[in-house]
Motif scaffolding. Structure first.
Motif, mmCIF file in Angstrom:
data_model
loop_
_atom_site.group_PDB
_atom_site.id
_atom_site.type_symbol
_atom_site.label_atom_id
_atom_site.label_comp_id
_atom_site.label_asym_id
_atom_site.label_seq_id
_atom_site.Cartn_x
_atom_site.Cartn_y
_atom_site.Cartn_z
ATOM 1 N N ASP A 170 0.830 -1.210 0.000
ATOM 2 C CA ASP A 170 0.000 0.000 0.000
ATOM 3 C C ASP A 170 0.862 1.257 0.000
ATOM 4 O OD1 ASP A 170 -2.187 -1.652 0.048
ATOM 5 O OD2 ASP A 170 -2.531 -1.449 2.224
ATOM 6 N N VAL A 171 1.951 1.241 0.767
ATOM 7 C CA VAL A 171 2.836 2.409 0.835
ATOM 8 C C VAL A 171 3.513 2.632 -0.510
ATOM 9 C CG1 VAL A 171 4.864 3.375 1.973
ATOM 10 C CG2 VAL A 171 3.201 2.056 3.292
ATOM 11 N N MET A 172 3.985 1.560 -1.124
ATOM 12 C CA MET A 172 4.636 1.689 -2.427
ATOM 13 C C MET A 172 3.654 2.226 -3.480
ATOM 14 S SD MET A 172 6.374 -1.266 -4.787
ATOM 15 C CE MET A 172 4.722 -1.771 -5.285
ATOM 16 N N ASP A 173 2.418 1.744 -3.453
ATOM 17 C CA ASP A 173 1.425 2.229 -4.413
ATOM 18 C C ASP A 173 1.143 3.715 -4.201
ATOM 19 O OD1 ASP A 173 1.281 -0.325 -5.439
ATOM 20 O OD2 ASP A 173 -0.515 -0.894 -4.278
ATOM 21 N N GLU A 174 1.072 4.170 -2.947
ATOM 22 C CA GLU A 174 0.827 5.585 -2.669
ATOM 23 C C GLU A 174 1.979 6.452 -3.170
ATOM 24 O OE1 GLU A 174 0.112 5.967 1.479
ATOM 25 O OE2 GLU A 174 -1.904 5.068 1.405
ATOM 26 N N MET A 175 3.223 6.012 -2.963
ATOM 27 C CA MET A 175 4.368 6.796 -3.439
ATOM 28 C C MET A 175 4.387 6.861 -4.961
ATOM 29 S SD MET A 175 7.562 6.073 -0.811
ATOM 30 C CE MET A 175 7.614 4.287 -1.048
ATOM 31 N N ASN A 176 4.092 5.757 -5.626
ATOM 32 C CA ASN A 176 4.058 5.777 -7.095
ATOM 33 C C ASN A 176 2.925 6.659 -7.610
ATOM 34 O OD1 ASN A 176 6.313 4.178 -7.757
ATOM 35 N ND2 ASN A 176 5.151 2.281 -7.377
ATOM 36 N N GLU A 177 1.799 6.654 -6.893
ATOM 37 C CA GLU A 177 0.688 7.510 -7.304
ATOM 38 C C GLU A 177 1.056 8.987 -7.149
ATOM 39 O OE1 GLU A 177 -4.036 8.243 -6.167
ATOM 40 O OE2 GLU A 177 -2.939 6.536 -5.333
ATOM 41 N N GLU A 178 1.734 9.346 -6.063
ATOM 42 C CA GLU A 178 2.195 10.718 -5.875
ATOM 43 C C GLU A 178 3.213 11.094 -6.953
ATOM 44 O OE1 GLU A 178 3.737 11.167 -1.959
ATOM 45 O OE2 GLU A 178 1.777 10.984 -0.952
ATOM 46 N N ARG A 179 4.063 10.162 -7.304
ATOM 47 C CA ARG A 179 5.082 10.440 -8.323
ATOM 48 C C ARG A 179 4.432 10.732 -9.663
ATOM 49 N NH1 ARG A 179 9.906 6.255 -10.168
ATOM 50 N NH2 ARG A 179 11.197 7.813 -11.287
ATOM 51 N N ALA A 181 1.542 11.985 -10.024
ATOM 52 C CA ALA A 181 0.863 13.288 -9.906
ATOM 53 C C ALA A 181 1.858 14.441 -9.928
ATOM 54 C CB ALA A 181 0.050 13.328 -8.622
ATOM 55 N N GLY A 182 3.141 14.165 -9.828
ATOM 56 C CA GLY A 182 4.164 15.209 -9.953
ATOM 57 C C GLY A 182 4.696 15.748 -8.635
ATOM 58 N N GLU A 183 4.199 15.269 -7.500
ATOM 59 C CA GLU A 183 4.650 15.798 -6.213
ATOM 60 C C GLU A 183 4.620 14.690 -5.169
ATOM 61 O OE1 GLU A 183 3.084 19.697 -4.846
ATOM 62 O OE2 GLU A 183 2.526 18.628 -3.003
ATOM 63 N N MET A 184 5.712 14.539 -4.454
ATOM 64 C CA MET A 184 5.817 13.534 -3.405
ATOM 65 C C MET A 184 6.091 14.211 -2.066
ATOM 66 S SD MET A 184 8.106 10.641 -5.416
ATOM 67 C CE MET A 184 7.721 9.350 -4.239
ATOM 68 N N THR A 218 9.423 17.756 -5.896
ATOM 69 C CA THR A 218 8.887 17.495 -7.233
ATOM 70 C C THR A 218 9.316 16.106 -7.685
ATOM 71 O OG1 THR A 218 10.828 18.488 -8.292
ATOM 72 C CG2 THR A 218 8.964 19.943 -7.827
ATOM 73 N N ALA A 219 8.440 15.446 -8.430
ATOM 74 C CA ALA A 219 8.755 14.097 -8.914
ATOM 75 C C ALA A 219 9.785 14.139 -10.029
ATOM 76 C CB ALA A 219 7.475 13.409 -9.402
ATOM 77 N N SER A 220 9.845 15.249 -10.757
ATOM 78 C CA SER A 220 10.765 15.323 -11.903
ATOM 79 C C SER A 220 12.199 15.590 -11.462
ATOM 80 C CB SER A 220 10.294 16.409 -12.878
ATOM 81 O OG SER A 220 10.185 17.660 -12.200
#
Length: 234
Positions: A170-179, A181-184, A218-220
């Motif tokens: 669940d934590v990994m999925d949340e971090m990838n979802e934030e990434r 979206a462009g912001e972690m 920022t994810a970038s």
């Protein structure tokens, strides 16, 4: 010949002062007389010298503690120690990769520490810093001891890394979802063993906890978004 001046037996005696004799059946009151002219007073049992010494020792310790506490209170009133200020100056994320519940990442942080006290310096013993995603622990690092003089500020660096480290799905999925979206967002925690100093006097050491919540990058580029962010100190 019988003497007429003697009273006749069986008749009441006339009171010579002219007062009437007491009525029949009258009882005279007499002062109570203790039949024992030497009353007995019980002797108190002898006291145990050890218990007497123990009571005196405890009393002396209590007095010393009260005096010591009063002295500390006066010192606190005069010096008025204040907690240091912490703020995140920068945070960067690099080499981030999360797949199959394995994460690789590197964080680099610059944390500014300020001593607001006019008379007290602050010594930091063991300092441990951790990085979290929300309330999920990711990585930990140690910062070397340091001392801050009065009314001074300085920055300390902290680096955290994860190499093929397991995380909950669940934590990994949340971090990838934030990434995507462009912001972690990550949170930093600092735990330190500190002591206040005034000349040769040093106060008792205390445990300090610092929280820097939801620091966004920022994810970038992996750079921190916005300016310095103040942290909560407990």
């Amino acid at each position: 010949m019988q003497d007429s001046s003697r009273p006749v037996t069986g008749y009441p005696v006339q009171n010579l002062n002219g007062c009437a004799p007491p009525p029949t059946g009258y009882a005279y009151s007499y002062a109570h007389v203790n039949p024992n002219p030497h009353p007995y007073y019980p002797t108190p049992p002898p006291q145990d010298p050890r218990s007497t010494f123990l009571r005196r020792l405890l009393s002396a310790i209590a007095v010393v503690l009260i005096i010591f506490g009063f002295i500390l209170f006066i010192i606190w009133i005069v010096l008025r120690p204040q907690l240091p200020d912490f703020s995140i100056q920068s945070l960067s994320l690099s080499n981030f990769n999360a797949a199959n519940q394995r994460v690789n990442a590197t964080w680099n942080a610059q944390i500014q520490v300020s001593n607001p006290n006019k008379k007290l310096s602050i010594s930091y013993g063991e300092v441990v810093s951790s990085v979290f995603h929300k309330d999920y622990f990711l990585s930990e690092t140690r910062i070397g001891p340091f001392v801050q003089r009065t009314r001074s500020a300085g920055a300390v660096g902290a680096s955290y890394s994860m190499v093929d480290s397991f995380v909950d799905g669940d934590v990994m999925d949340e971090m990838n979802e934030e990434r995507r979206a462009g912001e972690m967002k990550f949170s930093l925690k600092v735990s330190a063993d500190v002591a206040f100093r005034y000349g040769g006097w040093r106060g008792r050491r205390r445990f300090l906890t610092v929280w820097c919540d939801d620091v966004a990058v920022t994810a970038s580029s992996g750079k921190m978004i916005g300016g310095p962010q103040r942290c909560k100190v407990y």
